[in-house]
Design a protein around this motif. Structure first.
Motif, PDB file in Angstrom:
ATOM      1  N   ARG A  74       0.796  -0.898  -0.075  1.00  0.00           N
ATOM      2  CA  ARG A  74       0.321  -0.057  -0.027  1.00  0.00           C
ATOM      3  C   ARG A  74       1.592   1.038  -0.880  1.00  0.00           C
ATOM      4  NH1 ARG A  74      -2.868  -2.911   3.722  1.00  0.00           N
ATOM      5  NH2 ARG A  74      -2.486  -1.841   5.353  1.00  0.00           N
ATOM      6  N   ALA A  75       2.090   1.347   1.008  1.00  0.00           N
ATOM      7  CA  ALA A  75       3.323   2.002   1.063  1.00  0.00           C
ATOM      8  C   ALA A  75       3.310   2.497  -0.238  1.00  0.00           C
ATOM      9  CB  ALA A  75       3.340   1.810   1.916  1.00  0.00           C
ATOM     10  N   ARG A  76       4.057   1.656  -1.712  1.00  0.00           N
ATOM     11  CA  ARG A  76       4.803   1.859  -2.392  1.00  0.00           C
ATOM     12  C   ARG A  76       3.975   0.680  -3.393  1.00  0.00           C
ATOM     13  NH1 ARG A  76      10.454  -0.847  -2.784  1.00  0.00           N
ATOM     14  NH2 ARG A  76      11.401  -0.050  -5.075  1.00  0.00           N
ATOM     15  N   PRO A  77       2.982   1.585  -4.142  1.00  0.00           N
ATOM     16  CA  PRO A  77       2.739  -0.239  -4.851  1.00  0.00           C
ATOM     17  C   PRO A  77       3.248  -0.650  -6.004  1.00  0.00           C
ATOM     18  CG  PRO A  77       1.583   2.318  -4.930  1.00  0.00           C
ATOM     19  CD  PRO A  77       2.929   2.551  -4.293  1.00  0.00           C
ATOM     20  N   SER A  78       4.386   0.394  -6.580  1.00  0.00           N
ATOM     21  CA  SER A  78       5.306  -0.298  -7.701  1.00  0.00           C
ATOM     22  C   SER A  78       5.753  -1.849  -7.194  1.00  0.00           C
ATOM     23  CB  SER A  78       6.559   0.884  -7.676  1.00  0.00           C
ATOM     24  OG  SER A  78       7.444   1.324  -6.592  1.00  0.00           O
ATOM     25  N   LEU A  79       5.965  -2.267  -5.720  1.00  0.00           N
ATOM     26  CA  LEU A  79       6.258  -2.964  -5.322  1.00  0.00           C
ATOM     27  C   LEU A  79       5.739  -3.955  -5.417  1.00  0.00           C
ATOM     28  CD1 LEU A  79       7.745  -4.684  -3.786  1.00  0.00           C
ATOM     29  CD2 LEU A  79       6.953  -4.622  -1.154  1.00  0.00           C
ATOM     30  N   GLY A  80       4.347  -4.056  -6.533  1.00  0.00           N
ATOM     31  CA  GLY A  80       3.081  -5.175  -6.856  1.00  0.00           C
ATOM     32  C   GLY A  80       3.931  -5.578  -7.991  1.00  0.00           C
ATOM     33  N   LEU A  81       4.865  -5.015  -8.914  1.00  0.00           N
ATOM     34  CA  LEU A  81       5.256  -5.283  -9.622  1.00  0.00           C
ATOM     35  C   LEU A  81       6.278  -6.215  -9.849  1.00  0.00           C
ATOM     36  CD1 LEU A  81       5.566  -2.354 -12.240  1.00  0.00           C
ATOM     37  CD2 LEU A  81       4.016  -3.621 -12.321  1.00  0.00           C
ATOM     38  N   VAL A  82       7.077  -6.249  -8.843  1.00  0.00           N
ATOM     39  CA  VAL A  82       8.777  -7.188  -8.142  1.00  0.00           C
ATOM     40  C   VAL A  82       7.293  -8.355  -7.996  1.00  0.00           C
ATOM     41  CG1 VAL A  82      10.198  -7.204  -7.324  1.00  0.00           C
ATOM     42  CG2 VAL A  82       9.295  -5.026  -8.150  1.00  0.00           C
ATOM     43  N   LEU A  83       6.235  -8.029  -7.420  1.00  0.00           N
ATOM     44  CA  LEU A  83       6.361  -9.393  -6.282  1.00  0.00           C
ATOM     45  C   LEU A  83       5.416 -10.089  -7.411  1.00  0.00           C
ATOM     46  CD1 LEU A  83       4.348  -7.845  -3.390  1.00  0.00           C
ATOM     47  CD2 LEU A  83       6.049  -9.814  -3.498  1.00  0.00           C
ATOM     48  N   LEU A  84       5.001  -9.727  -8.775  1.00  0.00           N
ATOM     49  CA  LEU A  84       4.327 -10.644  -9.784  1.00  0.00           C
ATOM     50  C   LEU A  84       5.036 -10.908 -10.968  1.00  0.00           C
ATOM     51  CD1 LEU A  84       1.324  -8.188 -11.861  1.00  0.00           C
ATOM     52  CD2 LEU A  84       1.129 -10.220 -10.327  1.00  0.00           C
ATOM     53  N   LEU A  85       7.190 -10.551 -10.577  1.00  0.00           N
ATOM     54  CA  LEU A  85       7.829 -11.316 -11.241  1.00  0.00           C
ATOM     55  C   LEU A  85       8.175 -12.760 -10.052  1.00  0.00           C
ATOM     56  CD1 LEU A  85       9.714 -11.713 -12.804  1.00  0.00           C
ATOM     57  CD2 LEU A  85      11.257 -10.408 -10.750  1.00  0.00           C
ATOM     58  N   SER A  86       8.134 -11.580  -8.801  1.00  0.00           N
ATOM     59  CA  SER A  86       8.668 -13.397  -8.131  1.00  0.00           C
ATOM     60  C   SER A  86       7.690 -14.208  -8.032  1.00  0.00           C
ATOM     61  CB  SER A  86       8.503 -12.581  -6.150  1.00  0.00           C
ATOM     62  OG  SER A  86       8.532 -13.581  -5.337  1.00  0.00           O
ATOM     63  N   SER A  87       6.130 -13.954  -8.072  1.00  0.00           N
ATOM     64  CA  SER A  87       5.015 -14.816  -7.845  1.00  0.00           C
ATOM     65  C   SER A  87       5.094 -15.678  -9.810  1.00  0.00           C
ATOM     66  CB  SER A  87       3.757 -14.262  -8.109  1.00  0.00           C
ATOM     67  OG  SER A  87       2.852 -15.334  -8.469  1.00  0.00           O
ATOM     68  N   ALA A  88       5.453 -14.747 -10.387  1.00  0.00           N
ATOM     69  CA  ALA A  88       5.681 -15.971 -12.655  1.00  0.00           C
ATOM     70  C   ALA A  88       7.190 -16.761 -12.339  1.00  0.00           C
ATOM     71  CB  ALA A  88       5.896 -14.641 -12.731  1.00  0.00           C
ATOM     72  N   LEU A  89       7.675 -15.930 -11.143  1.00  0.00           N
ATOM     73  CA  LEU A  89       8.763 -17.647 -11.242  1.00  0.00           C
ATOM     74  C   LEU A  89       8.875 -18.657 -10.256  1.00  0.00           C
ATOM     75  CD1 LEU A  89      11.889 -14.669 -10.085  1.00  0.00           C
ATOM     76  CD2 LEU A  89      11.700 -16.200 -12.594  1.00  0.00           C
ATOM     77  N   LEU A  90       7.742 -18.395  -9.706  1.00  0.00           N
ATOM     78  CA  LEU A  90       7.749 -19.275  -8.583  1.00  0.00           C
ATOM     79  C   LEU A  90       6.258 -20.989  -9.056  1.00  0.00           C
ATOM     80  CD1 LEU A  90       7.407 -22.033  -6.141  1.00  0.00           C
ATOM     81  CD2 LEU A  90       5.293 -19.547  -5.461  1.00  0.00           C
ATOM     82  N   GLY A  91       6.165 -19.878 -10.564  1.00  0.00           N
ATOM     83  CA  GLY A  91       4.394 -20.299 -11.349  1.00  0.00           C
ATOM     84  C   GLY A  91       4.878 -21.186 -12.024  1.00  0.00           C
ATOM     85  N   VAL A  92       6.093 -20.866 -12.326  1.00  0.00           N
ATOM     86  CA  VAL A  92       6.845 -21.054 -13.522  1.00  0.00           C
ATOM     87  C   VAL A  92       7.592 -22.424 -13.086  1.00  0.00           C
ATOM     88  CG1 VAL A  92       8.673 -21.955 -15.055  1.00  0.00           C
ATOM     89  CG2 VAL A  92       7.847 -19.589 -15.633  1.00  0.00           C
ATOM     90  N   GLN A  93       7.535 -22.671 -12.123  1.00  0.00           N
ATOM     91  CA  GLN A  93       8.338 -24.353 -11.461  1.00  0.00           C
ATOM     92  C   GLN A  93       7.390 -25.331 -10.922  1.00  0.00           C
ATOM     93  OE1 GLN A  93      11.813 -24.733 -11.197  1.00  0.00           O
ATOM     94  NE2 GLN A  93      12.326 -22.715 -11.565  1.00  0.00           N
ATOM     95  N   LEU A  94       6.117 -24.554  -9.842  1.00  0.00           N
ATOM     96  CA  LEU A  94       5.343 -25.411  -9.851  1.00  0.00           C
ATOM     97  C   LEU A  94       4.689 -26.094 -10.876  1.00  0.00           C
ATOM     98  CD1 LEU A  94       3.270 -23.201  -6.851  1.00  0.00           C
ATOM     99  CD2 LEU A  94       5.226 -24.603  -6.586  1.00  0.00           C
ATOM    100  N   TRP A  95       4.684 -25.014 -12.465  1.00  0.00           N
ATOM    101  CA  TRP A  95       3.870 -25.890 -13.309  1.00  0.00           C
ATOM    102  C   TRP A  95       4.521 -26.917 -13.584  1.00  0.00           C
ATOM    103  CZ3 TRP A  95       6.372 -25.048 -17.976  1.00  0.00           C
ATOM    104  CH2 TRP A  95       5.773 -26.264 -19.267  1.00  0.00           C
ATOM    105  N   LEU A  96       6.081 -26.225 -13.652  1.00  0.00           N
ATOM    106  CA  LEU A  96       6.796 -27.129 -14.833  1.00  0.00           C
ATOM    107  C   LEU A  96       6.634 -28.620 -13.931  1.00  0.00           C
ATOM    108  CD1 LEU A  96       8.611 -27.805 -16.683  1.00  0.00           C
ATOM    109  CD2 LEU A  96      10.921 -27.426 -14.815  1.00  0.00           C
ATOM    110  N   PHE A  97       6.862 -28.526 -12.668  1.00  0.00           N
ATOM    111  CA  PHE A  97       6.497 -30.086 -11.637  1.00  0.00           C
ATOM    112  C   PHE A  97       5.564 -30.457 -12.131  1.00  0.00           C
ATOM    113  CE2 PHE A  97       5.689 -32.554  -7.681  1.00  0.00           C
ATOM    114  CZ  PHE A  97       7.341 -33.312  -7.351  1.00  0.00           C
ATOM    115  N   MET A  98       4.504 -30.446 -12.622  1.00  0.00           N
ATOM    116  CA  MET A  98       3.366 -30.855 -12.849  1.00  0.00           C
ATOM    117  C   MET A  98       3.320 -31.183 -14.753  1.00  0.00           C
ATOM    118  SD  MET A  98       1.227 -30.720 -10.474  1.00  0.00           S
ATOM    119  CE  MET A  98       1.966 -31.645  -9.412  1.00  0.00           C
ATOM    120  N   TRP A  99       3.874 -30.614 -15.305  1.00  0.00           N
ATOM    121  CA  TRP A  99       4.301 -30.849 -16.721  1.00  0.00           C
ATOM    122  C   TRP A  99       4.941 -32.697 -16.744  1.00  0.00           C
ATOM    123  CZ3 TRP A  99       8.601 -30.940 -19.304  1.00  0.00           C
ATOM    124  CH2 TRP A  99       8.671 -30.983 -20.784  1.00  0.00           C
ATOM    125  N   ALA A 100       6.050 -32.353 -16.390  1.00  0.00           N
ATOM    126  CA  ALA A 100       7.122 -33.239 -16.589  1.00  0.00           C
ATOM    127  C   ALA A 100       6.803 -34.379 -16.827  1.00  0.00           C
ATOM    128  CB  ALA A 100       8.899 -32.843 -15.235  1.00  0.00           C
TER     129      ALA A 100
END
Length: 303
Positions: A74-100
């Motif tokens: 809330r104090a720094r909304p631009s932080l949300g963009l970096v959190l989205l990147l963090s979420s995407a990095l984890l999401g790729v790993q969780l998807w790959l674990f199901m895909w492999a």
């Protein structure tokens, strides 16, 4: 029951092994749900695991970890963009674990998890100036031999292994920089992935799904395995020293190899040097960790 008591240690070891076994079962369960498609399986995993993690944070009185990130956002909304990147990095790993395991790359991903401790050592050294021991340096050199063999002589480049081995260090390093390297940060990463997961779930189902027996039951089993495995992993981390917890993390990729072989995958002759070099590197790290643990006196352990 304190983290230094023998009873707590035995219970922690049991929890860690059970968590690894449940993650391996989830690997196998993904193959059974293959007609659903890896994207839908990933979506259901996110949908079923995120509420459980939130409930755990509430019951363990750790919701303040989430609330703190919320206040920063809330104090720094631009932080949300970096959190989205963090979420995407984890999401790729969780998807790959199901895909492999569905697409015949189960061994590749297990190889990535074997490589991961070594790439984390290098990340700590290169990005955060952490000390690297001689044995760790030798282990990294052995792993490098395996990587070079994989790139030059393997019948196919094991790209999923490299996504795991180099993707996770980027994720963990980013979380450390963001100061979200705790369960609250993981909850935010999974919560940010919920729209993508719901989109995957809402997509039209493949034709083969209608021939599946009890697909809803299979999905619920997957969610249960994911949630319970996470709970056991958290319980283990709370009762074990960091060194022992790290050593036990090698159980999971070993079980993933077993599941992959059970699903019909095979290690090609040209890849034996790759696996042999990396397993030798892992044995060095295990030896170093075991020596370090024996040198720690009981009074030095956390209460």
């Amino acid at each position: 029951m304190t983290a230094s008591s023998p009873t707590a240690t035995r219970f922690g070891v049991a929890c860690s092994v059970i968590a690894s076994a449940l993650f391996a079962l989830m690997y196998y369960q993904a193959a059974l749900l293959a007609p659903l498609g890896s994207a839908a399986i990933y979506g259901w995993r996110i949908l079923l695991t995120t509420p459980f993690l939130g409930a755990f944070l509430l019951l363990s009185r750790r919701w303040d970890e989430v609330a703190t990130i919320g206040r920063r956002l809330r104090a720094r909304p631009s932080l949300g963009l970096v959190l989205l990147l963090s979420s995407a990095l984890l999401g790729v790993q969780l998807w790959l674990f199901m895909w492999a395991p569905i697409h015949g790359h189960g061994l590749d991903v297990s190889l990535g998890y074997f490589l991961l401790p070594l790439t984390l050592v290098l990340t700590g050294r290169l990005c955060f100036g952490e000390r690297i021991s001689r044995l760790q340096l030798v282990a990294c050199a052995l792993a490098a031999v395996g990587v070079v063999n994989e790139l030059l002589f393997a019948p196919r480049v094991s790209w999923p292994a490299f996504v795991v081995a180099f993707g996770y260090p980027c994720y963990f390093a980013l979380r450390r920089v963001l100061r979200t390297n705790h369960l609250g940060g993981m909850w935010f990463d999974m919560a940010f992935s919920l729209p993508v997961g719901l989109w995957f779930i809402a997509a039209p189902l493949p034709e083969g799904v209608h021939a599946m027996r009890h697909p809803v039951l299979g999905i619920l089993v997957l969610g249960m395995l994911s949630a319970v495995a996470l709970a056991f992993m958290i319980a283990a981390s709370q009762r074990l020293t960091l060194g022992l917890f790290g050593l036990l993390s090698y159980v999971e990729p070993a079980l993933l190899v077993a599941v992959s072989l059970l699903l019909g995958e095979r290690i090609s002759q040209s890849q034996w040097l790759t696996y042999g070099s990396i397993w030798a590197a892992i044995l060095l790290l295990v030896f170093e960790g075991a020596v370090a643990m024996r040198a720690v006196r009981p009074r030095d352990l956390p209460a």
